[in-house]
Design an enzyme around this catalytic site. Structure first.
Site, PDB file in Angstrom:
ATOM      1  N   ASN A  64       7.355  -3.290 -13.588  1.00  0.00           N
ATOM      2  CA  ASN A  64       7.393  -1.981 -12.839  1.00  0.00           C
ATOM      3  C   ASN A  64       6.521  -0.997 -13.656  1.00  0.00           C
ATOM      4  OD1 ASN A  64       9.275  -2.938 -10.689  1.00  0.00           O
ATOM      5  ND2 ASN A  64      10.623  -2.417 -12.422  1.00  0.00           N
ATOM      6  N   HIS A  71      19.092   1.621  -3.553  1.00  0.00           N
ATOM      7  CA  HIS A  71      19.210   0.710  -5.057  1.00  0.00           C
ATOM      8  C   HIS A  71      20.811   0.933  -5.336  1.00  0.00           C
ATOM      9  CE1 HIS A  71      18.853   0.541  -9.415  1.00  0.00           C
ATOM     10  NE2 HIS A  71      17.826  -0.075  -9.204  1.00  0.00           N
ATOM     11  N   GLU A 131      15.513   6.216  -1.001  1.00  0.00           N
ATOM     12  CA  GLU A 131      14.267   5.969  -1.888  1.00  0.00           C
ATOM     13  C   GLU A 131      13.006   6.437  -1.237  1.00  0.00           C
ATOM     14  OE1 GLU A 131      14.373   1.742  -3.681  1.00  0.00           O
ATOM     15  OE2 GLU A 131      16.615   2.198  -3.570  1.00  0.00           O
ATOM     16  N   SER A 136      12.610  -0.448  -3.679  1.00  0.00           N
ATOM     17  CA  SER A 136      12.364  -1.282  -4.870  1.00  0.00           C
ATOM     18  C   SER A 136      12.354  -2.510  -4.532  1.00  0.00           C
ATOM     19  CB  SER A 136      13.459  -0.931  -5.832  1.00  0.00           C
ATOM     20  OG  SER A 136      14.883  -1.455  -5.238  1.00  0.00           O
ATOM     21  N   ASP A 162      14.591   9.232  -4.115  1.00  0.00           N
ATOM     22  CA  ASP A 162      14.631   8.627  -5.664  1.00  0.00           C
ATOM     23  C   ASP A 162      13.253   8.035  -5.584  1.00  0.00           C
ATOM     24  OD1 ASP A 162      14.290   6.793  -7.612  1.00  0.00           O
ATOM     25  OD2 ASP A 162      16.302   6.029  -7.100  1.00  0.00           O
ATOM     26  N   HIS A 169       9.722   4.219  -7.533  1.00  0.00           N
ATOM     27  CA  HIS A 169       8.577   3.420  -7.447  1.00  0.00           C
ATOM     28  C   HIS A 169       7.239   4.116  -6.781  1.00  0.00           C
ATOM     29  CE1 HIS A 169      10.627  -0.129  -8.671  1.00  0.00           C
ATOM     30  NE2 HIS A 169      11.738   0.418  -8.037  1.00  0.00           N
ATOM     31  N   LYS A 208       9.145   3.266 -15.329  1.00  0.00           N
ATOM     32  CA  LYS A 208       8.477   2.311 -14.381  1.00  0.00           C
ATOM     33  C   LYS A 208       7.004   2.607 -14.441  1.00  0.00           C
ATOM     34  CE  LYS A 208      12.217   0.646 -11.980  1.00  0.00           C
ATOM     35  NZ  LYS A 208      13.422   1.031 -11.072  1.00  0.00           N
TER      36      LYS A 208
HETATM   37  C1  LIG Z   1      15.048   1.066 -11.460  1.00  0.00           C
HETATM   38  C2  LIG Z   1      15.528   2.009 -10.446  1.00  0.00           C
HETATM   39  C3  LIG Z   1      16.324   2.950 -10.886  1.00  0.00           C
HETATM   40  C4  LIG Z   1      16.957   3.298 -12.274  1.00  0.00           C
HETATM   41  O1  LIG Z   1      16.014   3.657 -13.242  1.00  0.00           O
HETATM   42  P1  LIG Z   1      16.297   3.155 -14.695  1.00  0.00           P
HETATM   43  O2  LIG Z   1      15.764   4.087 -15.404  1.00  0.00           O
HETATM   44  O3  LIG Z   1      15.688   1.747 -14.698  1.00  0.00           O
HETATM   45  O4  LIG Z   1      17.706   3.241 -15.036  1.00  0.00           O
HETATM   46  C5  LIG Z   1      16.777   4.024  -9.968  1.00  0.00           C
HETATM   47  N1  LIG Z   1      16.328   3.987  -8.626  1.00  0.00           N
HETATM   48  C6  LIG Z   1      15.507   3.075  -8.201  1.00  0.00           C
HETATM   49  C7  LIG Z   1      14.971   2.896  -6.765  1.00  0.00           C
HETATM   50  C8  LIG Z   1      14.996   2.050  -9.107  1.00  0.00           C
HETATM   51  O5  LIG Z   1      14.234   1.061  -8.778  1.00  0.00           O
END
Ligand SMILES: *Cc1c(COP(=O)(O)O)cnc(C)c1O
Length: 398
Positions: A48, A134, A185, A189, A214, A217, A248
């Site tokens: 990522n 997620h 999101e 993801s 969120d 991505h 990411k």
């Molecule tokens: C990876 C991810 C997270 C978590 O983030 P980390 O910093 O890896 O703990 C949260 N939400 C989504 C949508 C993700 O893909």
């Protein structure tokens, strides 16, 4: 074998039987276009690290300098004596980047979701989640002890049905606990598609709900200033809570929330994953700060442009997209296989061709929806993507 070991053995055999067994692979190289996995150099379509910042010299130097000046560890939680200049600086730059009043950082995106959602909603409140949210968003909703409802993925009618129900129960909910929080999101993801954010914002306003988005991505990849999809859709002012990760596209580590001063003040007081956890190491905060500076520079725009070039190359070359003729919506290309063991076999075949694409299975995705999850990076070349396309056609042919 004693009872305990015998029971673990039984559970592990069951996981194996379902084709869901996982093991840790050591990657000897730094993150990049190529990675060295268990002695093999493989073209990497699994990370990522969308902009290639995890191993960027400026980001690494910032981390090294922070260690030299501030040490390796933070020593305590932020509220005791662990709030160091790299944390304060990162939060300032994050708030400026996102155009929000304030920002708060956590050790990970996972910890951000847990602390934030459970601070904002509790017993008597309602949390409404997209079905494909997620794991950290789902776990956070459960932890909050609010009533949790799930709407069909990106289905506005289903969301409105639940909002109507939540509004109708207002009178019977305990005093002060009648709030509804929608969580989604912006870019999903595992499916790589986008949420209909503008319509979700309209609905949450119509029903007086709150919205948390969120951008894990999307941060660094969308919008005129690369703030995320919320910026691209000009919705920043209308969303109560924006979260994301610095692990990411920012190539570092840690999670963040951006919003109002009051939101951040409340989280400082009530987000338990913030209160009761050692502050992120100074190197992580400094690396994320350096990455944010790159993202906001012309170099950031060039990296983003290269990534989108590869995304459009991939859209025309990847066979698994099948009949999907729509425009690609992100750097994530899921190639649906369905059956778990077949997905694992397809991933192993790609590896024989020197390409690393992980098989993603339950519980990361629903049962029977196993897939190869291809992710692209600004560091890939057009030839890399062409090579991937050919290898995929071969690896997924039955
Ligand atoms: C990876 C991810 C997270 C978590 O983030 P980390 O910093 O890896 O703990 C949260 N939400 C989504 C949508 C993700 O893909």
């Amino acid at each position: 074998m004693n009872d305990f070991e015998g029971e673990l053995d039984r559970r592990l055999s069951e996981i194996e039987r379902q084709g869901l067994s996982r093991r840790i692979r050591e990657v000897a190289s730094a993150q990049g276009r190529w990675i060295r996995v268990e002695g093999e150099d493989l073209l990497n379509f699994s990370s990522n690290d969308y902009l290639g910042l995890a191993n960027h010299p400026q980001v690494k130097n910032a981390a090294a300098e922070a260690v030299a000046v501030h040490g390796a560890g933070s020593g305590s939680a932020r509220l005791i004596s662990g709030s160091l200049p790299p944390h304060q600086r990162l939060e300032q730059i994050l708030a400026a980047f996102k155009g929000s009043q304030a920002a708060l950082t956590f050790t990970s995106g996972y910890a951000t979701a847990l602390g934030t959602i459970s601070a904002l909603a509790g017993p008597g409140d309602v949390i409404i989640l997209d079905r494909l949210s997620h794991a950290c968003l789902i776990d956070a909703a459960r932890l909050s002890r609010a009533k949790v409802r799930v709407f069909r993925h990106n289905d506005l009618n289903d969301l409105e049905r639940i909002l109507r129900w939540a509004a109708s129960r207002g009178a019977t909910a305990p005093a002060g606990r009648q709030h509804t929080l929608i969580v989604t999101e912006s870019v999903f993801s595992m499916d790589g598609d986008q949420a209909p954010l503008a319509a979700i914002v309209d609905l949450k306003e119509q029903y007086g709900a709150w919205l948390m988005v969120d951008e894990a991505h999307a941060t660094g990849l969308f919008g005129p200033s690369r703030r995320g999809l919320v910026e691209a859709l000009q919705l920043s002012e209308r969303i109560e809570v924006q979260m994301g990760t610095m692990g990411k596209a920012l190539g570092a580590s840690g999670g963040y929330v951006c919003g109002s001063h009051r939101l951040v003040d409340l989280l400082v007081n009530c987000a338990r994953s913030f209160l009761f956890s050692t502050a992120p190491v100074p190197a992580a905060a400094a690396a994320a700060t350096a990455a944010l500076q790159i993202v906001q520079s012309e170099v950031g725009e060039e990296l983003r442009a290269s990534l989108w070039q590869r995304i459009s190359d991939c859209a025309t070359r990847v066979p698994g997209r099948g009949l999907d003729t729509s425009e690609p919506q992100s750097a994530i290309f899921p190639i649906l296989i369905g059956d778990e063991p077949r997905a694992v076999t397809a991933s192993a075949r790609l590896r024989q061709r020197g390409i690393f694409v992980p098989a993603v299975r339950y519980p990361a995705v629903p049962r029977g929806k196993a897939r190869l999850r291809v992710t692209l990076s600004a560091t890939h070349t057009a030839e890399d993507v062409a090579r991937l396309g050919e290898a995929l056609a071969w690896a997924t042919a039955s």
